[in-house]
Enzyme design. Structure first.
Site, mmCIF file in Angstrom:
data_model
loop_
_atom_site.group_PDB
_atom_site.id
_atom_site.type_symbol
_atom_site.label_atom_id
_atom_site.label_comp_id
_atom_site.label_asym_id
_atom_site.label_seq_id
_atom_site.Cartn_x
_atom_site.Cartn_y
_atom_site.Cartn_z
ATOM 1 N N GLU A 141 0.921 -1.042 0.110
ATOM 2 C CA GLU A 141 0.221 -0.017 0.129
ATOM 3 C C GLU A 141 0.766 1.078 -0.244
ATOM 4 O OE1 GLU A 141 -3.984 -1.515 2.606
ATOM 5 O OE2 GLU A 141 -1.787 -0.761 3.746
ATOM 6 N N CYS A 157 -0.109 34.232 8.320
ATOM 7 C CA CYS A 157 -0.745 34.898 9.398
ATOM 8 C C CYS A 157 0.136 34.052 10.287
ATOM 9 C CB CYS A 157 -1.279 35.799 9.963
ATOM 10 S SG CYS A 157 -1.852 37.074 8.551
HETATM 11 N N1 LLP Z 1 -1.361 2.478 4.340
HETATM 12 C C1 LLP Z 1 -1.563 2.835 5.837
HETATM 13 C C2 LLP Z 1 -2.192 2.217 7.167
HETATM 14 C C3 LLP Z 1 -1.523 4.278 6.054
HETATM 15 O O1 LLP Z 1 -1.783 4.944 7.446
HETATM 16 C C4 LLP Z 1 -0.935 4.792 5.151
HETATM 17 C C5 LLP Z 1 0.001 6.301 5.873
HETATM 18 C C6 LLP Z 1 0.174 4.392 4.292
HETATM 19 C C7 LLP Z 1 -0.702 3.118 3.641
HETATM 20 C C8 LLP Z 1 0.786 4.629 3.011
HETATM 21 O O2 LLP Z 1 2.005 5.713 3.824
HETATM 22 P P1 LLP Z 1 2.924 5.735 2.505
HETATM 23 O O3 LLP Z 1 3.527 4.564 1.865
HETATM 24 O O4 LLP Z 1 2.634 6.418 1.800
HETATM 25 O O5 LLP Z 1 4.028 6.026 3.919
HETATM 26 N N2 LLP Z 1 0.890 13.300 6.750
HETATM 27 C C9 LLP Z 1 2.132 12.449 6.270
HETATM 28 C C10 LLP Z 1 2.052 11.024 6.548
HETATM 29 C C11 LLP Z 1 1.137 10.312 6.755
HETATM 30 C C12 LLP Z 1 1.189 9.176 6.745
HETATM 31 C C13 LLP Z 1 0.212 8.323 6.983
HETATM 32 N N3 LLP Z 1 -0.792 6.809 6.577
HETATM 33 C C14 LLP Z 1 3.592 13.063 5.334
HETATM 34 O O6 LLP Z 1 3.381 14.346 5.775
HETATM 35 O O7 LLP Z 1 4.525 12.687 6.374
#
Ligand code: LLP
Length: 414
Positions: A275, A344
């Site tokens: 994922e 701001c």
């Molecule tokens: N699967 C699940 C269950 C997740 O909660 C997430 C991300 C992913 C897959 C995908 O994760 P990735 O491959 O993108 O690392 N806003 C934060 C990142 C939050 C990720 C939340 N969950 C940032 O900007 O670094």
């Protein structure tokens, strides 16, 4: 860093399209994505795990642009969703329901119902109360719900504390020491098909070892479940693959991760789901912004730009580093400058103390590595309109989302 954004004849381009041209045509701030880079990243994951024929469920929270979702669907990806809204968007983009997994710690009955009605592949169940809710809603609809349990394996992914998810401290998943009992209970419920096991230990992980540690715990649990006659069809190893945000940094090598997991994955012939979110889109996107003023202070110089924390909140929220480069660098000695937005708040910065060639009002800057958790986390704070998005594909640039208007800002007020 990636090669989606390159300097050509003194001017930064996305693939073969000039960012200066796009900024003049569509205005700033502007999100620009490289379709080629996204397709390349999907291929990287697919090839790395080829021996296990993975179902790649793109984690759309990273970037939920319909154009990007359509591209993922065209590449054969499924989608990982975490809300009714994401499910709606995914279906709208033409995602195959039987390739959608639905995660999230707080799914409401309405959201569960929507997932069941759409015929999604399965729910990632994050707690016992949620299991009961899914069972109840499925019974009410006269359907069977396919589920996998998200296990919290107590593995520290060594990432920022706001984006680590697999330790005792986190709200996510079912503690792996408690999971066996939950599986046994769920297996007795006729309205459920207990189909898989899921882990997601955090985001922006740059070390492959925590993935192996977490999978080790999954395998222990699978052994125990099999002894009780519970045989699962799917293993979902989540997302979290890290990318390069700084020059000289390397994105996590997907092949390296896959080879580390290979013998464990091969030992049981189960379907594999991955994922990734950030890994597929992060390096493929930039936020193009124009300098409004250059302001000299007593101790610091500031470039005040037309993008801010309402567009890209990552620097403010996680003190995340994004490379910032001039689209058409001027000659002259580099100087230290804080790149700040017009909002701001003192935390409204995109980069602090950056050494950049001389800047003037009107210059364009590109904030790199902004394809993931950029637009997706943007807001209307300070009465700001969400920016437009452009997707570059095969040398053509398409406006895939228009800039919000002032009317959009008041549309829902009554
Ligand atoms: N699967 C699940 C269950 C997740 O909660 C997430 C991300 C992913 C897959 C995908 O994760 P990735 O491959 O993108 O690392 N806003 C934060 C990142 C939050 C990720 C939340 N969950 C940032 O900007 O670094």
């Amino acid at each position: 860093m990636n090669d989606a954004f390159r300097n050509r004849r003194g001017s930064l381009h996305c693939e073969s399209v000039s960012l200066d041209l796009l900024a003049r045509r569509h205005g700033t701030p502007l999100w620009v994505y490289s379709g080629g880079a996204i397709r390349g990243a999907v291929a990287e994951v697919r090839e790395a795990f080829a021996a296990h024929r993975p179902l790649i469920c793109y984690s759309m929270k990273a970037n939920s642009s319909l154009a990007i979702l359509r591209l993922m669907v065209a590449e054969g990806c499924g989608i990982e969703v975490v809300s009714g809204g994401e499910l709606f968007r995914a279906l709208r983009a033409g995602a195959h329901p039987d390739r959608i997994v639905f995660s999230g710690v707080g799914k409401t009955d309405d959201e569960i119902r929507a997932g069941l009605r759409a015929g999604i592949l399965m729910f990632n169940v994050e707690s016992e109360p949620e299991l009961d809710a899914i069972a109840r809603v499925a019974r009410g609809l006269g359907r069977r719900a396919r589920v996998e349990f998200r296990i919290n394996p107590h593995v520290d992914a060594h990432t920022h504390r706001y984006i680590t998810t697999g330790t005792h401290e986190n709200k996510f998943g079912i503690d792996w020491t408690m999971a066996e009992a939950v599986y046994v209970r769920a297996a007795r419920l006729r309205c459920l098909e207990v189909a898989g096991i899921h882990i997601h230990i955090g985001s922006q992980i740059t070390d492959p070892l925590p993935f192996a540690a977490a999978l080790g715990r999954v395998e222990i649990l699978l052994d125990r479940l099999e002894r009780r006659g519970i045989v699962l069809r799917w293993r979902n190893i989540g997302g979290g693959l890290g990318i390069a945000y700084r020059p000289g940094q390397h994105r996590l090598n997907a092949r390296h991760v896959a080879s580390l997991l290979h013998h464990r994955l091969a030992a049981r012939p189960m379907g594999l789901i991955v994922e990734p979110g950030r890994f597929l889109v992060g390096e493929a996107g930039a936020l193009v912004t124009r300098v409004i003023h250059v302001k000299r202070g007593v101790r610091k110089n500031f470039a005040i730009v037309d993008a801010g924390m309402s567009d890209l909140i990552r620097p403010c929220l996680y003190e995340a580093h994004h490379e910032i480069v001039p689209v058409q660098p001027r000659s002259g000695a580099p100087r230290r400058v804080d790149i700040v937005g017009p909002i701001c708040e003192s935390s409204d910065f995109l980069g602090l103390g950056r050494r950049l060639p001389p800047l003037r009002g009107g210059d364009l800057l590109a904030v790199l590595g902004a394809g993931a958790y950029g637009m997706a986390m943007s807001s209307n704070y300070n009465g700001r309109r969400r920016a437009a998005e452009v997707l570059v594909e095969g040398g053509r640039a398409m406006l895939v989302r228009r800039r919000e208007t002032y009317l959009d800002l008041v549309r829902n007020d009554r």
